[in-house]
Every structure is written in C-alpha cells, then in structure tokens.
Write an enzyme that holds these catalytic residues in place. Structure first.
Site, PDB file in Angstrom:
ATOM      1  N   CYS A   1     112.390  57.311 -24.217  1.00 14.56           N
ATOM      2  CA  CYS A   1     112.561  57.395 -25.681  1.00 14.56           C
ATOM      3  C   CYS A   1     113.764  56.525 -26.026  1.00 14.56           C
ATOM      4  O   CYS A   1     114.855  57.015 -26.286  1.00 14.56           O
ATOM      5  CB  CYS A   1     112.800  58.850 -26.091  1.00 14.56           C
ATOM      6  SG  CYS A   1     111.429  59.941 -25.718  1.00 14.56           S
TER       7      CYS A   1
ATOM      8  N   PRO B   1     117.435  53.414 -30.531  1.00 11.96           N
ATOM      9  CA  PRO B   1     117.608  51.960 -30.713  1.00 11.96           C
ATOM     10  C   PRO B   1     118.128  51.199 -29.502  1.00 11.96           C
ATOM     11  O   PRO B   1     118.327  49.993 -29.606  1.00 11.96           O
ATOM     12  CB  PRO B   1     118.624  51.886 -31.864  1.00 11.96           C
ATOM     13  CG  PRO B   1     119.454  53.128 -31.711  1.00 11.96           C
ATOM     14  CD  PRO B   1     118.521  54.188 -31.172  1.00 11.96           C
TER      15      PRO B   1
ATOM     16  N   LYS C   1     121.362  53.496 -24.683  1.00  7.19           N
ATOM     17  CA  LYS C   1     121.423  53.911 -23.273  1.00  7.19           C
ATOM     18  C   LYS C   1     120.730  52.889 -22.381  1.00  7.19           C
ATOM     19  O   LYS C   1     121.180  52.626 -21.260  1.00  7.19           O
ATOM     20  CB  LYS C   1     120.843  55.308 -23.122  1.00  7.19           C
ATOM     21  CG  LYS C   1     121.687  56.334 -23.880  1.00  7.19           C
ATOM     22  CD  LYS C   1     121.232  57.748 -23.736  1.00  7.19           C
ATOM     23  CE  LYS C   1     122.117  58.690 -24.564  1.00  7.19           C
ATOM     24  NZ  LYS C   1     122.038  58.450 -26.020  1.00  7.19           N
TER      25      LYS C   1
ATOM     26  N   ASP D   1     103.727  55.557 -26.035  1.00 10.31           N
ATOM     27  CA  ASP D   1     103.898  56.997 -26.233  1.00 10.31           C
ATOM     28  C   ASP D   1     104.233  57.634 -24.888  1.00 10.31           C
ATOM     29  O   ASP D   1     103.402  57.631 -23.969  1.00 10.31           O
ATOM     30  CB  ASP D   1     102.591  57.584 -26.804  1.00 10.31           C
ATOM     31  CG  ASP D   1     102.712  59.063 -27.087  1.00 10.31           C
ATOM     32  OD1 ASP D   1     103.754  59.678 -26.755  1.00 10.31           O
ATOM     33  OD2 ASP D   1     101.749  59.624 -27.651  1.00 10.31           O
TER      34      ASP D   1
ATOM     35  N   CYS E   1     120.944  65.365 -28.592  1.00 10.26           N
ATOM     36  CA  CYS E   1     122.236  65.440 -29.296  1.00 10.26           C
ATOM     37  C   CYS E   1     122.193  66.651 -30.232  1.00 10.26           C
ATOM     38  O   CYS E   1     122.264  66.523 -31.450  1.00 10.26           O
ATOM     39  CB  CYS E   1     122.525  64.139 -30.041  1.00 10.26           C
ATOM     40  SG  CYS E   1     121.200  63.617 -31.134  1.00 10.26           S
TER      41      CYS E   1
HETATM   42  C1  LIG Z   1     117.263  60.351 -29.803  1.00  8.40           C
HETATM   43  S1  LIG Z   1     116.381  58.887 -30.060  1.00  8.40           S
HETATM   44  C2  LIG Z   1     116.773  57.953 -28.611  1.00  8.40           C
HETATM   45  C3  LIG Z   1     118.110  57.261 -28.668  1.00  8.40           C
HETATM   46  C4  LIG Z   1     118.282  56.220 -27.567  1.00  8.40           C
HETATM   47  N1  LIG Z   1     118.059  56.801 -26.238  1.00  8.40           N
HETATM   48  C5  LIG Z   1     119.642  55.533 -27.584  1.00  8.40           C
HETATM   49  O1  LIG Z   1     120.549  55.951 -26.852  1.00  8.40           O
HETATM   50  O2  LIG Z   1     119.793  54.550 -28.328  1.00  8.40           O
HETATM   51  C6  LIG Z   1     114.733  59.379 -29.737  1.00  8.40           C
HETATM   52  C7  LIG Z   1     113.715  58.255 -29.775  1.00  8.40           C
HETATM   53  O3  LIG Z   1     112.492  58.784 -29.258  1.00  8.40           O
HETATM   54  C8  LIG Z   1     111.431  58.116 -29.885  1.00  8.40           C
HETATM   55  N2  LIG Z   1     110.207  58.907 -29.632  1.00  8.40           N
HETATM   56  C9  LIG Z   1     109.796  60.040 -30.264  1.00  8.40           C
HETATM   57  N3  LIG Z   1     108.636  60.475 -29.733  1.00  8.40           N
HETATM   58  C10 LIG Z   1     108.314  59.595 -28.737  1.00  8.40           C
HETATM   59  C11 LIG Z   1     107.215  59.487 -27.827  1.00  8.40           C
HETATM   60  N4  LIG Z   1     106.213  60.400 -27.832  1.00  8.40           N
HETATM   61  N5  LIG Z   1     107.196  58.457 -26.969  1.00  8.40           N
HETATM   62  C12 LIG Z   1     108.191  57.531 -26.957  1.00  8.40           C
HETATM   63  N6  LIG Z   1     109.247  57.567 -27.809  1.00  8.40           N
HETATM   64  C13 LIG Z   1     109.311  58.595 -28.682  1.00  8.40           C
HETATM   65  C14 LIG Z   1     111.871  57.994 -31.329  1.00  8.40           C
HETATM   66  O4  LIG Z   1     111.167  56.975 -31.994  1.00  8.40           O
HETATM   67  C15 LIG Z   1     113.368  57.716 -31.168  1.00  8.40           C
HETATM   68  O5  LIG Z   1     113.618  56.326 -31.211  1.00  8.40           O
END
Ligand SMILES: C[S@@+](CC[C@H](N)C(=O)[O-])C[C@H]1O[C@@H](n2cnc3c(N)ncnc32)[C@H](O)[C@@H]1O
Length: 202
Positions: A15, A18, A21, A67, A137
C-alpha cells in the site's frame, strides 16, 4: 523500519502511495516493488522515486497499480512485505485536524476488516523466513493488535510475532502493545503509529 536483511532484499510495499516508505527502503538499499490500488497514488510513488538522489536509488523502486487484496505475483517471492494499511488516521490528527470530521464510529471496525484481509493476502507473498510488517497511523485496538490477532487466528501455525520494540531499538517500552509498538505524539513526538513485525516460519 525493521525490514532490513542481507544484501539488496526484495521488498513489496503493498500500500505504497504516496511513497515515503518505498523511497526510504530504496535509500537503505532494498529493491522495492511498490503497489497502490489508486493510479494517482501510484503516480506519486513513481514521482517520489524519480526525485531520489541521482536517480540511482529510485531505479530500485518498481511501481505497479494493483489491488493488494488480489496479488498477481508468485507466492513466497519477497524477503519482506510491508502493509502500511489504510486506516482511521487518528495518529496524524495533530497534522490533519480535519480528519476529526471525516470519521464516524463505524470506521475502525470497517477498516479493520480491510486491514485483516490485506495481511492475509500479504503473508502468502513472504518467503518462509521472511518478514511481514504491519503498520497503521492510528490507535484503536481493533485496527492495531486486533488485526494482528486476526492473522494469528488464521495463519498462527506459519507466523511468529517478533518483538517490534527491540527491532525499533526501544527497550522497557511503555508503548509496547502485545508484541507490536504503539507510538504516541505526546510521548514520542511522532505521529501515532502502530507497528507489528511478523516472521513467516513455514
Ligand atoms: C496509509 S497510505 C500508505 C502510505 C505510504 N506507505 C507512505 O509511507 O507514503 C495507504 C495506501 O493504501 C492504498 N490502498 C488502499 N487499499 C489498497 C489495496 N486494496 N491495494 C493496494 N493499495 C491500497 C491507498 O490508496 C493509500 O495510498
């Protein structure tokens, strides 16, 4: 970030948008596959990777719109998988106070179901001996310890919870929750992050 290994470990940031990480992991020397379900968020990861110094570290980040609940990669491929899951975000309220009005009482339970499904899908992608790192978070227990317990309930025979406090270089940790760590803005001067580290044993 407790997902270090030997030379150039292959890490899935499931996930990723942006990309904070993913880019950090690349700077530490990992090869990173960064997926996000939203094309705009995946684009942000690609942009962040491009901005890494001299492009050299950025070349180690491969971005895919995907996904994470329906992974299209081989089982057991990765040395480590990071699931920095969508969550209620209550741990960033000091930076984003408007979240207060965008959450309702049903959100923690609803998101916990998504988080548990993401972890269940992710553990299959970790090679035996590799690590699964879960972070959010926020702090409701249903989204933190509760999600880890849900994974243990279905995959406990293949997963061992590691002491995240030790991996994060903390000791005698009052924020230790089960074997995960709950960081708090007032105590740790960070966002309110929860981190749990699991090793796939078989
Ligand atoms: C908390 S943010 C991640 C922040 C990121 N790890 C960073 O440090 O910059 C969660 C992310 O998960 C993505 N997301 C939500 N459901 C998802 C899925 N089923 N598969 C992949 N990404 C997903 C969202 O679009 C979002 O960008």
């Amino acid at each position: 970030m407790p997902v270090s290994a030997g030379s150039a470990p292959l890490i899935l940031d499931a996930c990723a948008g942006p990309g904070g990480k993913s880019t950090h992991l690349a700077q530490l020397g990992a090869r990173v596959v960064a997926t996000d379900i939203r094309p705009g968020r995946a684009r942000m990861v690609a942009d962040a990777a491009q901005q890494l110094a001299a492009g050299a570290d950025g070349d180690r980040v491969h971005v895919v719109v995907a996904d994470a609940l329906r992974p299209a990669v081989a089982a057991g491929l990765f040395d480590a998988v990071l699931v920095d899951a969508p969550c209620t975000g209550l741990g960033v309220l000091r930076r984003r106070p408007e979240l207060r009005w965008r959450r309702d009482a049903a959100d923690p339970d609803r998101l916990a179901t998504v988080q548990a499904a993401l972890l269940e899908a992710a553990i299959e992608l970790v090679r035996p001996g590799g690590r699964l790192v879960y972070s959010v978070c926020t702090w409701p227990e249903v989204e933190t310890v509760g999600v880890v317990q849900r994974l243990i309930a279905v995959a406990g025979d293949r997963v061992q919870v590691e002491d995240a406090a030790i991996l994060l270089g903390r000791s005698g940790d009052e924020g230790s929750l089960g074997a995960g760590v709950q960081l708090a803005p007032d105590r740790d001067d960070t966002d309110g992050m929860y981190v749990s580290v699991l090793r796939r044993t078989a």
